[in-house]
Write a protein that holds these residues in place. Structure first.
Motif, PDB file in Angstrom:
ATOM      1  N   SER A  18       2.693   6.388 -93.923  1.00 47.43           N
ATOM      2  CA  SER A  18       3.456   5.749 -95.037  1.00 47.43           C
ATOM      3  C   SER A  18       3.498   6.569 -96.522  1.00 47.43           C
ATOM      4  O   SER A  18       3.909   6.601 -96.960  1.00 47.43           O
ATOM      5  CB  SER A  18       3.233   4.894 -95.226  1.00 47.43           C
ATOM      6  OG  SER A  18       2.825   4.068 -96.482  1.00 47.43           O
ATOM      7  N   HIS A 106      -4.872  -6.717 -89.948  1.00 49.91           N
ATOM      8  CA  HIS A 106      -4.368  -5.135 -90.796  1.00 49.91           C
ATOM      9  C   HIS A 106      -5.150  -4.274 -89.385  1.00 49.91           C
ATOM     10  O   HIS A 106      -5.930  -4.256 -88.678  1.00 49.91           O
ATOM     11  CB  HIS A 106      -4.615  -4.167 -91.952  1.00 49.91           C
ATOM     12  CG  HIS A 106      -3.684  -4.263 -92.949  1.00 49.91           C
ATOM     13  ND1 HIS A 106      -2.657  -3.335 -93.174  1.00 49.91           N
ATOM     14  CD2 HIS A 106      -4.555  -4.958 -94.618  1.00 49.91           C
ATOM     15  CE1 HIS A 106      -2.206  -4.270 -94.174  1.00 49.91           C
ATOM     16  NE2 HIS A 106      -3.159  -5.548 -94.947  1.00 49.91           N
ATOM     17  N   ALA A 107      -4.487  -3.052 -88.882  1.00 52.91           N
ATOM     18  CA  ALA A 107      -4.982  -2.074 -87.933  1.00 52.91           C
ATOM     19  C   ALA A 107      -5.866  -1.247 -88.398  1.00 52.91           C
ATOM     20  O   ALA A 107      -6.095  -0.098 -87.369  1.00 52.91           O
ATOM     21  CB  ALA A 107      -3.112  -1.184 -87.555  1.00 52.91           C
ATOM     22  N   SER A 126       1.322   3.562 -88.943  1.00 50.51           N
ATOM     23  CA  SER A 126       0.640   1.543 -88.698  1.00 50.51           C
ATOM     24  C   SER A 126       1.222   1.305 -89.876  1.00 50.51           C
ATOM     25  O   SER A 126       2.189  -0.038 -89.359  1.00 50.51           O
ATOM     26  CB  SER A 126      -0.332   1.109 -88.283  1.00 50.51           C
ATOM     27  OG  SER A 126      -1.277   0.689 -89.978  1.00 50.51           O
ATOM     28  N   SER A 127       2.433   1.857 -90.956  1.00 52.09           N
ATOM     29  CA  SER A 127       2.831   1.404 -91.646  1.00 52.09           C
ATOM     30  C   SER A 127       4.433   0.683 -92.087  1.00 52.09           C
ATOM     31  O   SER A 127       4.560   1.926 -90.912  1.00 52.09           O
ATOM     32  CB  SER A 127       2.522   2.173 -93.558  1.00 52.09           C
ATOM     33  OG  SER A 127       3.199   1.943 -93.915  1.00 52.09           O
ATOM     34  N   ALA A 128       4.756  -0.302 -91.874  1.00 52.94           N
ATOM     35  CA  ALA A 128       6.096  -0.694 -91.545  1.00 52.94           C
ATOM     36  C   ALA A 128       6.563   0.529 -92.304  1.00 52.94           C
ATOM     37  O   ALA A 128       8.173   0.503 -92.122  1.00 52.94           O
ATOM     38  CB  ALA A 128       6.163  -2.259 -92.350  1.00 52.94           C
ATOM     39  N   THR A 131       9.406   2.166 -90.304  1.00 50.07           N
ATOM     40  CA  THR A 131      10.507   1.452 -89.302  1.00 50.07           C
ATOM     41  C   THR A 131      12.237   1.444 -90.424  1.00 50.07           C
ATOM     42  O   THR A 131      12.620   1.693 -89.773  1.00 50.07           O
ATOM     43  CB  THR A 131      10.411   0.014 -90.068  1.00 50.07           C
ATOM     44  OG1 THR A 131      10.434  -0.279 -91.325  1.00 50.07           O
ATOM     45  CG2 THR A 131       9.332  -0.798 -88.778  1.00 50.07           C
ATOM     46  N   ASN A 239       6.621  -3.819 -86.779  1.00 45.21           N
ATOM     47  CA  ASN A 239       5.706  -4.808 -87.441  1.00 45.21           C
ATOM     48  C   ASN A 239       5.838  -6.328 -87.941  1.00 45.21           C
ATOM     49  O   ASN A 239       6.775  -7.048 -88.844  1.00 45.21           O
ATOM     50  CB  ASN A 239       5.271  -4.099 -88.665  1.00 45.21           C
ATOM     51  CG  ASN A 239       4.991  -2.567 -88.518  1.00 45.21           C
ATOM     52  OD1 ASN A 239       6.295  -1.775 -88.321  1.00 45.21           O
ATOM     53  ND2 ASN A 239       4.046  -1.789 -88.991  1.00 45.21           N
ATOM     54  N   ALA A 240       4.329  -6.878 -87.669  1.00 46.66           N
ATOM     55  CA  ALA A 240       4.325  -8.795 -87.870  1.00 46.66           C
ATOM     56  C   ALA A 240       4.850  -9.297 -87.179  1.00 46.66           C
ATOM     57  O   ALA A 240       4.807 -10.683 -87.659  1.00 46.66           O
ATOM     58  CB  ALA A 240       4.474  -8.474 -89.518  1.00 46.66           C
ATOM     59  N   THR A 297       2.687 -11.827 -93.888  1.00 44.43           N
ATOM     60  CA  THR A 297       1.624  -9.463 -94.414  1.00 44.43           C
ATOM     61  C   THR A 297       0.350 -10.987 -94.384  1.00 44.43           C
ATOM     62  O   THR A 297      -0.417 -11.203 -95.027  1.00 44.43           O
ATOM     63  CB  THR A 297       2.220  -9.892 -95.590  1.00 44.43           C
ATOM     64  OG1 THR A 297       3.484 -10.077 -96.295  1.00 44.43           O
ATOM     65  CG2 THR A 297       2.016  -8.608 -95.996  1.00 44.43           C
TER      66      THR A 297
END
Length: 357
Positions: A18, A106-107, A126-128, A131, A239-240, A297
């Motif tokens: 990220s 969170h991760a 691990s951030s979206a 994507t 994610n999520a 979130t």
């Protein structure tokens, strides 16, 4: 592959964090000679990027993709397609306060336990943000499979739910509102709800519905490479995401077989489509449709209890930029992953040279 690669025939490997220099990917297995519309690829990225409306995170990223290989004179060459997307607005100092603290849900904690080290800036790998790479690959897959139409929309936010079935909705309404809901009336209520939740410093989840139209009979492999299993894996990898259901899904548990069975008509179509277009793990020619559940979130603008690296109880301060609801920006991600899966299955069924049957 260490979990960074998806697909068998049409394959995407992604890299980057990220708050690193850039994120990017390598696509293998894309058929040669496909004319690519770069504006359409950028359009899909713009649908996912942050800062596009008042109800999403205000991180400002252009998300402009730069291709490094695999494309010549506007067409795919059949070789690896490499690309990068530079990070330009990371503001890593915003995360100094959680350098040694694990944020709830969170991760952070599991990454530290798994690797013994973690990039705390925005969640690192691990951030979206990763994507965006999937959206690039999905946009290319869409242009290979022009006969398919993959459409996703927000069908619920919290307790607000679209009651109409997908075929009763006007998909042209999806991009006319910031929530990306196909029902313009409920979209207004959803937007107001997200704004209220954001003002409270909280977050909220919901459901995205995805519809795939124009699917031929026969996609999907027995027994472990079933089409629904591959779509489920692709969606759960976003994610999520915490759940998925095909067709009538969990509602089918309250039905009798005589009510749920899709009677087959002359020509192979079915009278109903409770199965959601997939039977025995193989497409039956009807529309494929499924629902994807997203949790709220994890980042809140509220203080929460947690622990630090020394296993001491601490308070996590709510600060930084975040989405109060991830669903509006997740719509193109769901479409992208669905498109990647469908192209992968097409290539398995028809081969790289016989994709047009």
């Amino acid at each position: 592959m260490a979990g960074n690669t998806y697909g068998k025939r049409f394959q995407l490997t992604t890299f980057g964090e990220s708050h690193g220099e850039a994120i990017g990917g390598v696509i293998d297995g894309c058929p040669a000679g496909i004319s690519l519309d770069m504006d359409l690829i950028q359009f899909e990225l713009d649908r996912r990027k942050p800062g596009q409306s008042k109800i999403v995170t205000q991180r400002k990223e252009a998300d402009e993709v730069r291709f490094l290989s695999g494309i010549f004179e506007g067409k795919t060459t059949g070789t690896s397609i490499g690309f990068i997307i530079e990070n330009t607005n990371s503001k890593s100092k915003d995360y100094d306060h959680i350098k040694d603290i694990y944020r709830p849900s969170h991760a952070d904690y599991v990454y530290d336990q798994k690797y013994g080290h973690r990039d705390y800036r925005g969640g690192g790998r691990s951030s979206a943000r990763e994507t965006a790479c999937r959206v690039v690959a999905g946009a290319i897959a869409k242009q290979v499979l022009k006969e398919l139409k993959v459409t996703a929309y927000v069908s619920s936010v919290g307790d607000l739910t679209v009651t109409k079935l997908y075929h009763e909705l006007d998909f042209s309404e999806i991009e006319k509102n910031p929530v990306r809901c196909a029902d313009p009336v409920i979209a207004i209520a959803m937007e107001d709800l997200i704004k209220t939740v954001k003002k409270d410093g909280d977050s909220i989840g919901g459901v995205i519905t995805c519809v795939i139209q124009g699917v031929p009979v026969g996609l999907g492999e027995p027994v472990f490479d079933r089409l629904d299993a591959e779509l489920a894996k692709a969606m759960i990898g976003i994610n999520a995401v915490k759940g998925i259901e095909f067709g009538r899904g969990f509602a089918a548990t309250r039905m009798r077989g005589s009510e749920h069975n899709d009677e087959i008509l002359v020509g192979g179509t079915t009278k109903t489509n409770n199965a959601g277009g997939i039977v025995g793990g193989i497409s039956n020619g009807m529309d494929i449709y499924f629902n994807v559940a997203f949790k709220p979130t994890a980042t809140l603008m509220k203080d929460q209890m947690s622990i630090n690296k020394n296993n001491e109880e601490v308070i996590v301060q709510g600060k930084g930029r975040h989405d109060a609801c991830v669903l509006p920006r997740a719509v193109p991600i769901v479409e992208a992953m669905a498109s990647i899966v469908m192209l992968d299955m097409y290539l398995e069924q028809y081969g790289k040279q016989g994709i047009d049957k």
